[in-house]
Write an enzyme that holds these catalytic residues in place. Structure first.
Site, mmCIF file in Angstrom:
data_model
loop_
_atom_site.group_PDB
_atom_site.id
_atom_site.type_symbol
_atom_site.label_atom_id
_atom_site.label_comp_id
_atom_site.label_asym_id
_atom_site.label_seq_id
_atom_site.Cartn_x
_atom_site.Cartn_y
_atom_site.Cartn_z
ATOM 1 N N LEU A 216 0.831 -1.198 0.000
ATOM 2 C CA LEU A 216 0.000 0.000 0.000
ATOM 3 C C LEU A 216 0.866 1.249 0.000
ATOM 4 O O LEU A 216 1.827 1.348 0.768
ATOM 5 C CB LEU A 216 -0.917 0.008 1.226
ATOM 6 C CG LEU A 216 -1.987 -1.089 1.255
ATOM 7 C CD1 LEU A 216 -2.645 -1.158 2.622
ATOM 8 C CD2 LEU A 216 -3.038 -0.838 0.185
ATOM 9 N N CYS A 217 0.528 2.187 -0.871
ATOM 10 C CA CYS A 217 1.250 3.461 -0.944
ATOM 11 C C CYS A 217 0.558 4.468 -0.031
ATOM 12 O O CYS A 217 -0.290 5.243 -0.455
ATOM 13 C CB CYS A 217 1.274 3.966 -2.387
ATOM 14 S SG CYS A 217 2.168 5.530 -2.593
ATOM 15 N N MET A 218 0.913 4.425 1.250
ATOM 16 C CA MET A 218 0.331 5.328 2.243
ATOM 17 C C MET A 218 1.440 5.819 3.165
ATOM 18 O O MET A 218 2.167 5.008 3.760
ATOM 19 C CB MET A 218 -0.748 4.612 3.067
ATOM 20 C CG MET A 218 -1.982 4.208 2.276
ATOM 21 S SD MET A 218 -3.159 3.255 3.293
ATOM 22 C CE MET A 218 -3.570 4.465 4.566
#
EC number: 2.3.2.23
Length: 369
Positions: free
Chosen positions: A297-299
């Protein structure tokens, strides 16, 4: 330390820093936890909330402190306290912590901290602890460790009426918590302890909080420990925004494959909560929603740069749920399911973190959420 000895120490601390103290307040306490407040001057928030988890092996192992704040200066103070293994005593840790917080906010050292150097008063708050022989003391400590939970259930509630830590948890989930406790004790006796005391205690607290949560009880998400490991979780996102395309996709997925959830894997390291968990999507294969190759996840929230030890795991779960919808995630029907795996997810995660560390993170306009 015996239960009565720990109780005497906690009562002694609460008698010095009561709920009306001008600088540091012990708002409530139990045998395994302290809830404290540090009063700071403007422009900072007037009350800084701190929590302390006391392990069953205290004072052999150090208490664990964390703070409800994103301020990196505060996190740094607690990390220095964690790194300092010179003294596991609650009194000495409390003295060091109050002095450091006073220094951080340019406040004079409070005179009451010197009282923490005093020995415990005999019969503090009516507690008498006479040990007539080493044999009696060892026998008492063995009983205390074995029956610690029973003592906690009988412990007088603090003035604010705080309920038992197990209040509001279903029986089946209480059984899971008890199984973990027994497993940890057995591992300790066998000298095969996995993880760290700090991480294990915090994860137990997170799990209890989740089991009490209305979001959990109403089926928005579920949690399952993989192979009964406190450090490896399966989280199912079972309900997303009903007006989203992702919700419609999950309804179709249920009809086709009998799956109506998004399965996430949370893995925790020994230094949790100071480092974030590694989170990846296991299934189904998604496009959009800030999901990278391998399911990472790109968070920013899930990186060291964006993480705070004050974040709860439930808040992370709910944020991921919202981010998938906001990022217009869609189920990729017919996609190769083998493309999501741990190794590829870690590779994608490390690559994106390097890019963002160099170029910064994009902050969307307020109207985008």
């Amino acid at each position: 330390m015996s239960v009565s000895g720990l109780k005497a120490e906690l009562k002694f601390l609460a008698s010095i820093f009561d709920k009306n103290h001008e600088r540091f307040r012990i708002v409530s306490w139990k045998l395994d936890e302290l809830h404290c407040q540090f009063l700071v001057p403007p422009p900072a928030p007037p009350l800084l909330t701190l929590h302390c988890n006391i392990t069953e092996s205290y004072p052999s192992s150090s208490p664990i402190w964390f703070v409800d704040s994103d301020d990196p200066n505060l996190t740094s103070v607690l990390e220095r306290l964690e790194d300092s293994k010179n003294n596991n005593s609650l009194r000495q840790q409390l003295k060091w912590l109050i002095c450091e917080l006073c220094r951080l906010y340019n406040l004079p050292k409070h005179l009451d901290v010197e009282m923490l150097d005093q020995p415990l008063p005999t019969g503090q708050n009516g507690t008498t602890e006479e040990v007539t022989s080493e044999e009696e003391e060892e026998e008492e400590m063995a009983e205390d460790i074995e029956d610690l939970d029973h003592y906690e259930m009988k412990e007088e509630e603090p003035i604010n009426g705080r309920k038992s830590e197990d209040e509001g948890i279903e029986k089946e989930n209480l059984a899971i918590l008890e199984k973990i406790r027994k497993s940890q004790r057995q591992d300790h006796l066998n000298g095969a302890v996995s993880g760290s005391v700090q991480a294990s205690d915090r994860l137990m607290k997170e799990l209890r909080d989740i089991y009490r949560s209305q979001s959990y009880k109403t089926g928005i998400y579920s949690v399952e420990l993989i192979n009964d490991s406190l450090y490896d979780w399966h989280v199912k996102l079972q309900k997303v925004d009903p007006d989203s395309p992702l919700h419609s996709d999950l309804q179709i997925l249920k009809e086709k494959e009998g799956i109506e959830y998004i399965l996430l894997n949370f893995s925790f390291k020994d230094n949790f909560p100071f480092d974030p968990p590694f989170v990846r999507v296991v299934l189904p294969v998604l496009s959009g929603g800030y999901v990278l190759g391998g399911g990472a996840l790109c968070m920013e929230l899930l990186t060291k740069q964006g993480w705070s030890s004050a974040y709860s795991i439930e808040s992370v779960i709910m944020q991921i749920n919202a981010t998938l919808v906001k990022g217009k995630a869609r189920v990729q029907f017919g996609a190769n399911k083998n493309q999501y795996n741990l190794a590829r997810a870690q590779q994608s995660y490390n690559s994106i973190v390097q890019i963002h560390e160099k170029n910064g993170w994009y902050t969307p306009p307020k109207e985008d959420g």
